[in-house]
Scaffold this motif. Sequence first.
Motif, PDB file in Angstrom:
ATOM      1  N   UNK A   1       0.673  -1.424   0.636  1.00 51.31           N
ATOM      2  CA  UNK A   1       0.020   0.182   0.160  1.00 51.31           C
ATOM      3  C   UNK A   1       1.374   1.159  -0.148  1.00 51.31           C
ATOM      4  N   UNK A   2       0.572   1.964  -0.871  1.00 55.41           N
ATOM      5  CA  UNK A   2       0.879   3.566  -1.258  1.00 55.41           C
ATOM      6  C   UNK A   2       0.615   4.133  -0.262  1.00 55.41           C
ATOM      7  N   UNK A   3      -1.324   4.668  -0.599  1.00 54.44           N
ATOM      8  CA  UNK A   3      -1.811   5.042   0.454  1.00 54.44           C
ATOM      9  C   UNK A   3      -3.578   3.892   0.550  1.00 54.44           C
ATOM     10  N   UNK A   4      -4.360   5.053   0.791  1.00 52.35           N
ATOM     11  CA  UNK A   4      -5.863   3.834   1.146  1.00 52.35           C
ATOM     12  C   UNK A   4      -5.847   3.484  -0.009  1.00 52.35           C
ATOM     13  N   UNK A   5      -5.329   4.493  -1.384  1.00 50.25           N
ATOM     14  CA  UNK A   5      -6.330   4.282  -2.882  1.00 50.25           C
ATOM     15  C   UNK A   5      -5.097   3.970  -3.789  1.00 50.25           C
ATOM     16  N   UNK A   6      -4.044   4.007  -3.580  1.00 54.11           N
ATOM     17  CA  UNK A   6      -3.185   3.676  -4.095  1.00 54.11           C
ATOM     18  C   UNK A   6      -1.791   1.981  -4.316  1.00 54.11           C
ATOM     19  N   UNK A   7      -1.478   1.363  -4.390  1.00 57.11           N
ATOM     20  CA  UNK A   7      -0.481  -0.253  -4.584  1.00 57.11           C
ATOM     21  C   UNK A   7      -0.036  -0.673  -5.198  1.00 57.11           C
ATOM     22  N   UNK A   8       1.314  -1.091  -5.105  1.00 61.83           N
ATOM     23  CA  UNK A   8       2.159  -1.453  -6.053  1.00 61.83           C
ATOM     24  C   UNK A   8       1.591  -2.926  -5.678  1.00 61.83           C
ATOM     25  N   UNK A   9       2.153  -4.360  -6.859  1.00 63.27           N
ATOM     26  CA  UNK A   9       1.864  -5.819  -5.889  1.00 63.27           C
ATOM     27  C   UNK A   9       3.697  -5.951  -6.606  1.00 63.27           C
ATOM     28  N   UNK A  10       3.881  -6.866  -6.761  1.00 62.78           N
ATOM     29  CA  UNK A  10       5.023  -7.547  -6.690  1.00 62.78           C
ATOM     30  C   UNK A  10       5.164  -7.453  -7.935  1.00 62.78           C
ATOM     31  N   UNK A  11       4.335  -7.313  -8.639  1.00 59.59           N
ATOM     32  CA  UNK A  11       4.233  -7.374 -10.817  1.00 59.59           C
ATOM     33  C   UNK A  11       4.620  -6.495 -10.608  1.00 59.59           C
ATOM     34  N   UNK A  12       4.764  -4.913 -10.329  1.00 65.66           N
ATOM     35  CA  UNK A  12       4.784  -4.285 -10.702  1.00 65.66           C
ATOM     36  C   UNK A  12       6.771  -3.438  -9.892  1.00 65.66           C
ATOM     37  N   UNK A  13       7.381  -4.599  -9.036  1.00 63.26           N
ATOM     38  CA  UNK A  13       8.137  -4.622  -8.790  1.00 63.26           C
ATOM     39  C   UNK A  13       8.830  -4.785  -9.511  1.00 63.26           C
ATOM     40  N   UNK A  14       8.892  -6.506  -9.514  1.00 61.79           N
ATOM     41  CA  UNK A  14       9.633  -6.743 -10.743  1.00 61.79           C
ATOM     42  C   UNK A  14       9.989  -7.183 -11.722  1.00 61.79           C
ATOM     43  N   UNK A  15       8.875  -5.928 -12.469  1.00 61.41           N
ATOM     44  CA  UNK A  15       8.310  -5.382 -13.596  1.00 61.41           C
ATOM     45  C   UNK A  15       9.729  -4.472 -13.952  1.00 61.41           C
ATOM     46  N   UNK A  16       9.254  -3.467 -13.077  1.00 66.06           N
ATOM     47  CA  UNK A  16      10.495  -2.397 -13.103  1.00 66.06           C
ATOM     48  C   UNK A  16      11.537  -2.483 -13.415  1.00 66.06           C
ATOM     49  N   UNK A  17      12.134  -4.204 -12.403  1.00 64.60           N
ATOM     50  CA  UNK A  17      13.386  -4.489 -12.280  1.00 64.60           C
ATOM     51  C   UNK A  17      14.072  -5.424 -13.641  1.00 64.60           C
ATOM     52  N   UNK A  18      12.926  -5.241 -14.011  1.00 62.88           N
ATOM     53  CA  UNK A  18      13.486  -5.825 -15.254  1.00 62.88           C
ATOM     54  C   UNK A  18      13.738  -5.064 -16.233  1.00 62.88           C
ATOM     55  N   UNK A  19      13.127  -3.851 -16.103  1.00 68.87           N
ATOM     56  CA  UNK A  19      13.254  -3.122 -17.007  1.00 68.87           C
ATOM     57  C   UNK A  19      14.325  -2.944 -17.169  1.00 68.87           C
ATOM     58  N   UNK A  20      14.472  -2.077 -15.803  1.00 66.41           N
ATOM     59  CA  UNK A  20      15.197  -1.081 -15.722  1.00 66.41           C
ATOM     60  C   UNK A  20      17.554  -1.541 -15.689  1.00 66.41           C
ATOM     61  N   UNK A  21      17.069  -3.097 -15.026  1.00 63.10           N
ATOM     62  CA  UNK A  21      18.326  -3.581 -15.702  1.00 63.10           C
ATOM     63  C   UNK A  21      18.504  -4.180 -17.075  1.00 63.10           C
ATOM     64  N   UNK A  22      17.847  -3.562 -17.788  1.00 62.76           N
ATOM     65  CA  UNK A  22      18.359  -3.825 -19.077  1.00 62.76           C
ATOM     66  C   UNK A  22      18.287  -2.832 -19.961  1.00 62.76           C
TER      67      UNK A  22
END
Length: 265
Positions: free
Chosen positions: A35-56
């Motif tokens: 959770x980032x706030x009451x109405x916003x959140x991230x998931x494992x998919x967000x975090x792992x996808x960003x890491x895959x993109x950034x690493x590349x």
Amino acid sequence: MLLDGGVDVELAVEAALAGAGVVREKYGRPVGRYDKSATDFATDADLEAERAIVDLIRQARPDDAVVGEEYGAEGGSDDGQNRTWLVDPLCGTLNFAAQTPLFCTNVALQANGQRLVAAVADPLADEVFWTDGTTAAVRRGGSDAPLEPSAGSRIVDIDVDAPPDAEFRQAKVLLDPEFRDTFGPRVSSTTLALAWVAAGRRAAYVTNGQLRDSVHFTAGIALCLAAGCVVTDLRGQPLHTGPGMLAAADPATHAKLVELIARNP
């Protein structure tokens, strides 16, 4: 060199597809929620996808800066080129978490405030929309087809979220009888809808807020501009000079929506 021919656009495509691959693999499965706030959140998919993109990107362009939705800013050099990759690994997280197949992965490269290349990948449709800053196309099965905007669908996608101090409340225009007589409203809750405007699947897209250097919107804006769409603020003035954004397939659709928005602030 600010733009290295077709190498940067292919990197954007490859990076977007890498993130989309992570998202696709995790879709429909249990994922951790942060959770980032009451109405916003991230998931494992967000975090792992960003890491895959950034690493590349870091492997291919170690001197470039990267700004991601989840991990923030990293890297960059002092060579004066100010090349920055903007990454939104999963635009439509709420849709993803609710197993609603409307989400995308956005990657864009800017230098000195100018959009250079961009890619928007749809993980489930297995297609990626891309632009080298001049042309725009969609890639399916290894083949590219040009993006051709069209207002024929008469469908307008409206992002109904409005900040508390917004000058324009998007939901109000939905109640305008002339809007309902002219357009078919949709709320997709993902910037994939911007790619659909460029591809002729939507007549227009309307959203609020300040969008300059946005990890969410930069890639989609680049697609629309390269495809020949009309992209302005909500008043019909140059983008980023006023509130929000209106991206329309053609001038007539744009003019009608500017009129409807003006009378429904």
